[in-house]
Design a protein around this motif. Structure first.
Motif, PDB file in Angstrom:
ATOM      1  N   ASN A  11       0.316  -1.610  -0.355  1.00  0.00           N
ATOM      2  CA  ASN A  11       0.262   0.095  -0.219  1.00  0.00           C
ATOM      3  C   ASN A  11       0.909   1.391  -0.044  1.00  0.00           C
ATOM      4  O   ASN A  11       0.935   2.009   1.252  1.00  0.00           O
ATOM      5  CB  ASN A  11      -0.950   0.474   1.442  1.00  0.00           C
ATOM      6  CG  ASN A  11      -1.787   1.444   1.087  1.00  0.00           C
ATOM      7  OD1 ASN A  11      -2.150   1.509   0.150  1.00  0.00           O
ATOM      8  ND2 ASN A  11      -2.213   1.611   2.557  1.00  0.00           N
ATOM      9  N   LYS A  12       1.469   1.656  -1.289  1.00  0.00           N
ATOM     10  CA  LYS A  12       2.622   2.394  -1.247  1.00  0.00           C
ATOM     11  C   LYS A  12       1.926   3.338  -2.201  1.00  0.00           C
ATOM     12  O   LYS A  12       1.548   2.330  -3.027  1.00  0.00           O
ATOM     13  CB  LYS A  12       3.897   2.273  -1.588  1.00  0.00           C
ATOM     14  CG  LYS A  12       4.660   1.805  -0.227  1.00  0.00           C
ATOM     15  CD  LYS A  12       5.923   0.990  -0.484  1.00  0.00           C
ATOM     16  CE  LYS A  12       6.295   0.620   1.335  1.00  0.00           C
ATOM     17  NZ  LYS A  12       7.508   0.792   1.180  1.00  0.00           N
ATOM     18  N   SER A  13       2.001   4.700  -2.744  1.00  0.00           N
ATOM     19  CA  SER A  13       0.991   5.242  -3.626  1.00  0.00           C
ATOM     20  C   SER A  13       2.140   5.048  -5.029  1.00  0.00           C
ATOM     21  O   SER A  13       1.122   4.612  -5.378  1.00  0.00           O
ATOM     22  CB  SER A  13       1.322   6.534  -3.649  1.00  0.00           C
ATOM     23  OG  SER A  13       2.393   7.393  -3.252  1.00  0.00           O
ATOM     24  N   LEU A  15       3.616   2.546  -5.943  1.00  0.00           N
ATOM     25  CA  LEU A  15       4.067   1.220  -6.579  1.00  0.00           C
ATOM     26  C   LEU A  15       2.527   1.290  -7.099  1.00  0.00           C
ATOM     27  O   LEU A  15       1.966   0.801  -8.007  1.00  0.00           O
ATOM     28  CB  LEU A  15       4.418  -0.199  -5.217  1.00  0.00           C
ATOM     29  CG  LEU A  15       5.195   0.192  -4.739  1.00  0.00           C
ATOM     30  CD1 LEU A  15       5.281  -0.843  -3.501  1.00  0.00           C
ATOM     31  CD2 LEU A  15       6.055  -0.740  -5.586  1.00  0.00           C
ATOM     32  N   LEU A  16       1.127   1.969  -6.680  1.00  0.00           N
ATOM     33  CA  LEU A  16      -0.168   1.348  -7.011  1.00  0.00           C
ATOM     34  C   LEU A  16       0.128   2.414  -8.394  1.00  0.00           C
ATOM     35  O   LEU A  16      -0.774   2.028  -9.125  1.00  0.00           O
ATOM     36  CB  LEU A  16      -0.791   1.595  -6.589  1.00  0.00           C
ATOM     37  CG  LEU A  16      -1.389   0.969  -4.617  1.00  0.00           C
ATOM     38  CD1 LEU A  16      -2.038   1.626  -3.471  1.00  0.00           C
ATOM     39  CD2 LEU A  16      -1.182   0.027  -4.741  1.00  0.00           C
ATOM     40  N   LEU A  17       0.535   3.920  -7.997  1.00  0.00           N
ATOM     41  CA  LEU A  17       0.572   4.042  -9.585  1.00  0.00           C
ATOM     42  C   LEU A  17       1.663   3.345 -10.490  1.00  0.00           C
ATOM     43  O   LEU A  17       0.816   3.437 -11.651  1.00  0.00           O
ATOM     44  CB  LEU A  17       1.584   5.176  -9.532  1.00  0.00           C
ATOM     45  CG  LEU A  17       1.259   6.727 -10.524  1.00  0.00           C
ATOM     46  CD1 LEU A  17      -0.536   7.546 -10.269  1.00  0.00           C
ATOM     47  CD2 LEU A  17       1.862   7.280  -9.959  1.00  0.00           C
ATOM     48  N   GLN A  18       1.733   3.016 -10.725  1.00  0.00           N
ATOM     49  CA  GLN A  18       3.630   2.255 -11.170  1.00  0.00           C
ATOM     50  C   GLN A  18       1.997   0.699 -11.664  1.00  0.00           C
ATOM     51  O   GLN A  18       2.451   0.539 -13.089  1.00  0.00           O
ATOM     52  CB  GLN A  18       4.309   1.079 -10.616  1.00  0.00           C
ATOM     53  CG  GLN A  18       5.431   2.097 -10.449  1.00  0.00           C
ATOM     54  CD  GLN A  18       6.305   1.629  -9.673  1.00  0.00           C
ATOM     55  OE1 GLN A  18       6.475   0.062  -9.508  1.00  0.00           O
ATOM     56  NE2 GLN A  18       7.192   2.452  -8.814  1.00  0.00           N
ATOM     57  N   LEU A  19       1.353   0.181 -11.073  1.00  0.00           N
ATOM     58  CA  LEU A  19       0.316  -1.215 -11.239  1.00  0.00           C
ATOM     59  C   LEU A  19      -0.848  -0.524 -12.631  1.00  0.00           C
ATOM     60  O   LEU A  19      -0.961  -1.307 -12.751  1.00  0.00           O
ATOM     61  CB  LEU A  19      -0.189  -1.875  -9.677  1.00  0.00           C
ATOM     62  CG  LEU A  19      -1.151  -2.949 -10.158  1.00  0.00           C
ATOM     63  CD1 LEU A  19      -0.293  -3.725 -11.066  1.00  0.00           C
ATOM     64  CD2 LEU A  19      -2.181  -3.258  -8.936  1.00  0.00           C
ATOM     65  N   GLY A  20      -1.006   0.609 -12.205  1.00  0.00           N
ATOM     66  CA  GLY A  20      -2.305   0.895 -13.265  1.00  0.00           C
ATOM     67  C   GLY A  20      -2.436   1.315 -14.397  1.00  0.00           C
ATOM     68  O   GLY A  20      -1.875   1.140 -15.374  1.00  0.00           O
ATOM     69  N   CYS A  21      -0.122   1.396 -14.934  1.00  0.00           N
ATOM     70  CA  CYS A  21       0.734   1.852 -15.943  1.00  0.00           C
ATOM     71  C   CYS A  21       0.650   0.444 -16.481  1.00  0.00           C
ATOM     72  O   CYS A  21       0.256   0.527 -17.807  1.00  0.00           O
ATOM     73  CB  CYS A  21       2.032   1.994 -15.483  1.00  0.00           C
ATOM     74  SG  CYS A  21       1.774   3.737 -15.662  1.00  0.00           S
ATOM     75  N   VAL A  38      -2.299 -10.029  -9.015  1.00  0.00           N
ATOM     76  CA  VAL A  38      -2.092  -9.360  -8.089  1.00  0.00           C
ATOM     77  C   VAL A  38      -2.085  -9.878  -6.624  1.00  0.00           C
ATOM     78  O   VAL A  38      -3.000 -10.276  -6.455  1.00  0.00           O
ATOM     79  CB  VAL A  38      -2.583  -7.383  -8.212  1.00  0.00           C
ATOM     80  CG1 VAL A  38      -2.115  -7.103  -6.941  1.00  0.00           C
ATOM     81  CG2 VAL A  38      -2.570  -7.427  -9.503  1.00  0.00           C
ATOM     82  N   PHE A  39      -0.786  -9.949  -5.868  1.00  0.00           N
ATOM     83  CA  PHE A  39      -0.830 -10.304  -4.350  1.00  0.00           C
ATOM     84  C   PHE A  39      -0.481  -9.092  -3.473  1.00  0.00           C
ATOM     85  O   PHE A  39       0.000  -8.279  -4.226  1.00  0.00           O
ATOM     86  CB  PHE A  39       0.448 -11.625  -4.432  1.00  0.00           C
ATOM     87  CG  PHE A  39       0.217 -13.055  -4.991  1.00  0.00           C
ATOM     88  CD1 PHE A  39      -0.306 -13.783  -4.117  1.00  0.00           C
ATOM     89  CD2 PHE A  39       0.160 -12.801  -6.313  1.00  0.00           C
ATOM     90  CE1 PHE A  39      -0.484 -15.032  -4.443  1.00  0.00           C
ATOM     91  CE2 PHE A  39       0.509 -14.290  -6.872  1.00  0.00           C
ATOM     92  CZ  PHE A  39      -0.179 -15.529  -5.947  1.00  0.00           C
ATOM     93  N   GLY A  40      -0.707  -8.720  -2.634  1.00  0.00           N
ATOM     94  CA  GLY A  40      -0.031  -7.733  -1.877  1.00  0.00           C
ATOM     95  C   GLY A  40      -0.879  -7.968  -0.939  1.00  0.00           C
ATOM     96  O   GLY A  40      -1.948  -8.760  -0.413  1.00  0.00           O
ATOM     97  N   THR A  41      -0.711  -6.353  -0.043  1.00  0.00           N
ATOM     98  CA  THR A  41      -1.300  -6.411   1.368  1.00  0.00           C
ATOM     99  C   THR A  41      -2.930  -5.765   1.655  1.00  0.00           C
ATOM    100  O   THR A  41      -3.396  -5.804   0.687  1.00  0.00           O
ATOM    101  CB  THR A  41      -0.472  -5.386   2.229  1.00  0.00           C
ATOM    102  OG1 THR A  41      -0.554  -4.102   1.507  1.00  0.00           O
ATOM    103  CG2 THR A  41       0.659  -5.546   2.458  1.00  0.00           C
ATOM    104  N   ALA A  44      -3.105  -2.690   0.249  1.00  0.00           N
ATOM    105  CA  ALA A  44      -3.598  -2.018  -1.220  1.00  0.00           C
ATOM    106  C   ALA A  44      -4.305  -2.572  -1.796  1.00  0.00           C
ATOM    107  O   ALA A  44      -4.571  -2.474  -2.522  1.00  0.00           O
ATOM    108  CB  ALA A  44      -1.512  -2.667  -1.452  1.00  0.00           C
ATOM    109  N   LEU A  45      -4.930  -3.899  -1.895  1.00  0.00           N
ATOM    110  CA  LEU A  45      -5.820  -5.008  -2.953  1.00  0.00           C
ATOM    111  C   LEU A  45      -7.029  -4.018  -2.790  1.00  0.00           C
ATOM    112  O   LEU A  45      -7.706  -4.230  -3.545  1.00  0.00           O
ATOM    113  CB  LEU A  45      -5.631  -5.844  -2.217  1.00  0.00           C
ATOM    114  CG  LEU A  45      -4.713  -7.426  -2.559  1.00  0.00           C
ATOM    115  CD1 LEU A  45      -5.505  -8.528  -2.044  1.00  0.00           C
ATOM    116  CD2 LEU A  45      -4.665  -6.902  -4.144  1.00  0.00           C
ATOM    117  N   GLU A  46      -7.193  -3.013  -1.655  1.00  0.00           N
ATOM    118  CA  GLU A  46      -8.702  -2.690  -2.071  1.00  0.00           C
ATOM    119  C   GLU A  46      -8.945  -1.064  -2.893  1.00  0.00           C
ATOM    120  O   GLU A  46      -9.456  -0.850  -3.151  1.00  0.00           O
ATOM    121  CB  GLU A  46      -8.836  -1.753  -0.243  1.00  0.00           C
ATOM    122  CG  GLU A  46      -9.389  -2.715   0.725  1.00  0.00           C
ATOM    123  CD  GLU A  46      -9.112  -2.168   1.891  1.00  0.00           C
ATOM    124  OE1 GLU A  46      -9.166  -1.097   2.381  1.00  0.00           O
ATOM    125  OE2 GLU A  46      -9.973  -3.025   3.159  1.00  0.00           O
TER     126      GLU A  46
END
Length: 280
Positions: A11-13, A15-21, A38-41, A44-46
């Protein structure tokens, strides 16, 4: 044919921005056989779109050294029972979130287990240490070094590599670097997962390809996307740079005059598009 792109996010902004790409690029190329797993905490998954396959996974903490070495999670998440469903896929691409897929992905089915190109073995000390550790665990080392961070191949084989790599990385962190972190570009704690994956692939995979053009190709390249199915954002401030994107320095740019056949323009287009419907 069923393929899974597998990544881990906290849950780091950034990393989530990167995943969005990555997510947006998969949507854009309209692959009909590929799931984004996507595995994650939990937190983050929310924030991850519901049309991804989301698997809650706690941060690795055994041994405790893993808590200070978060890179391990992108490998260890495939090792546990929560990832057993991945065995039903034909191919797994295990990668990082700061990546893009291009339309070339839709026809990329290599015969051999394929990895990108790495750059973590730069001297004889590192080479000999890797072979020594392999021998210590009674593992085969074929003498092939500098494997990239992305692995693509038979689903069960990728998972076997991840399981062994997690074990070897734990040993490297607790034994090899218990008195210090070493020194880059020689033997260095910061690339312990790369060491673990190299040892695991050399042991398990009879033939594999190190393909720097088709996996982990740099996002700042002016080359055509046609020959590069998988793009990775390396450490650069040149277009396309994940650091400049995360800082908001591309937000004012227009997509109107981009050449979507070139890698750097394609990445910029996908990244700006990702902001329309993926909010971290």
């Amino acid at each position: 044919m069923r393929r899974a792109i597998v990544v881990f996010v906290e849950n780091k902004s950034h990393l989530l921005l990167q995943l969005g790409c990555l997510y947006t690029s998969l949507k854009y190329i309209q692959s009909n056989d590929t799931d984004l797993v996507v595995f994650g905490t939990k937190e983050a998954l929310e924030k991850v779109p519901d049309d991804c396959i989301k698997i809650e996974c706690e941060l690795a903490k055994d041994p405790p050294e893993f808590l200070h070495y978060r890179f391990i999670n992108s490998i260890s998440c495939l090792a546990g029972e929560q990832a057993d469903f991945l065995d039903d896929y034909d191919y797994i691409l295990r990668s990082d979130a700061d990546t893009f897929l291009t339309p070339a992905w839709n026809s990329f089915y290599p015969a051999l287990y394929t990895v990108g190109q790495g750059g973590y073995v730069n001297d004889e000390k590192t080479r000999s240490n890797l072979k020594r550790i392999s021998s210590q665990f009674h593992l085969r080392h074929q003498g092939l070094h500098n494997l990239g961070s992305t692995h693509y191949g038979n689903a069960r084989l990728v998972r076997e590599v991840c399981k062994l790599a997690t074990t070897i990385t734990a040993h490297i962190l607790t034994e090899e670097f218990k008195n210090g972190e070493g020194q880059w570009p020689s033997w260095y704690l910061g690339v312990a997962t790369m060491y673990g994956c190299e040892i695991a692939v050399n042991h398990f995979v009879d033939q594999f390809s190190i393909d720097s053009k088709r996996l982990d190709y740099g996002s700042a390249s002016p080359e055509s996307i046609d020959d590069h199915p998988h793009i990775h954002c390396w450490h650069t401030d040149h277009m396309f740079s994940k650091f400049q994107f995360e800082a908001g320095n591309y937000d004012h740019l227009s997509t109107d005059n981009l050449n979507l056949n070139t890698i750097r323009d394609y990445c910029l287009f996908i990244a700006l598009k990702s902001k329309q419907f993926f909010h971290s």
